[in-house]
Design an enzyme around this catalytic site. Structure first.
Site, mmCIF file in Angstrom:
data_model
loop_
_atom_site.group_PDB
_atom_site.id
_atom_site.type_symbol
_atom_site.label_atom_id
_atom_site.label_comp_id
_atom_site.label_asym_id
_atom_site.label_seq_id
_atom_site.Cartn_x
_atom_site.Cartn_y
_atom_site.Cartn_z
ATOM 1 N N HIS A 75 0.831 -1.203 0.000
ATOM 2 C CA HIS A 75 0.000 0.000 0.000
ATOM 3 C C HIS A 75 0.868 1.257 0.000
ATOM 4 O O HIS A 75 0.598 2.211 -0.735
ATOM 5 C CB HIS A 75 -0.928 -0.001 1.217
ATOM 6 C CG HIS A 75 -1.701 1.257 1.377
ATOM 7 N ND1 HIS A 75 -2.685 1.656 0.491
ATOM 8 C CD2 HIS A 75 -1.630 2.226 2.329
ATOM 9 C CE1 HIS A 75 -3.181 2.815 0.892
ATOM 10 N NE2 HIS A 75 -2.562 3.181 1.999
ATOM 11 N N GLN A 77 3.933 1.604 -1.131
ATOM 12 C CA GLN A 77 4.585 1.746 -2.433
ATOM 13 C C GLN A 77 3.598 2.245 -3.479
ATOM 14 O O GLN A 77 3.917 3.122 -4.292
ATOM 15 C CB GLN A 77 5.196 0.407 -2.866
ATOM 16 C CG GLN A 77 6.298 -0.088 -1.964
ATOM 17 C CD GLN A 77 7.424 0.913 -1.806
ATOM 18 O OE1 GLN A 77 7.948 1.438 -2.772
ATOM 19 N NE2 GLN A 77 7.777 1.200 -0.569
ATOM 20 N N HIS A 79 0.894 3.981 -2.883
ATOM 21 C CA HIS A 79 0.569 5.352 -2.514
ATOM 22 C C HIS A 79 1.652 6.314 -3.013
ATOM 23 O O HIS A 79 1.346 7.371 -3.584
ATOM 24 C CB HIS A 79 0.434 5.432 -0.993
ATOM 25 C CG HIS A 79 -0.303 6.615 -0.487
ATOM 26 N ND1 HIS A 79 -1.609 6.894 -0.807
ATOM 27 C CD2 HIS A 79 0.100 7.607 0.341
ATOM 28 C CE1 HIS A 79 -1.985 7.999 -0.199
ATOM 29 N NE2 HIS A 79 -0.959 8.455 0.501
#
Length: 107
Positions: A75, A77, A79
């Site tokens: 998540h 990465q 984001h």
């Protein structure tokens, strides 16, 4: 710092960078291009903090330290990559708004 804190650092700074870039876009829509430019710089500073944390984790793994892959890491990465992509697009949109303004001034 533990891994979860590093992950939340990426998420937090990545999100702040994206939100600040959108603020810059709003300023540009209002014609406040100098303020928009300064706000984009603030966005880049936040993005750099997120990226530096990511780089630190990558270097740890390269040096043989175990970095556990988790859904939270994925998540973070995702984001960060989304923030980078959107900020790049916002920078181009601001350039287009500046060009539109210059063209409108000629009319």
């Amino acid at each position: 710092m533990n891994l979860e804190m590093e992950i939340f650092t990426i998420i937090s700074h990545g999100g702040d960078a994206k939100a600040t870039a959108y603020k810059a876009l709003e300023l540009a829509y209002d014609g406040a291009f100098n303020d928009a430019e300064q706000t984009l710089k603030e966005s880049q500073e936040q993005l750099t903090k997120a990226h530096n944390t990511q780089t630190k984790l990558i270097q740890q793994e390269i040096n043989g330290e175990e970095v556990n892959m988790s859904l939270l890491m994925v998540h973070a990465q995702d984001h960060l990559m989304t923030s980078i992509s959107e900020i790049s697009l916002i920078e181009q949109m601001i350039k287009m708004l500046q060009r539109i303004q210059r063209l409108e001034e000629k009319i």
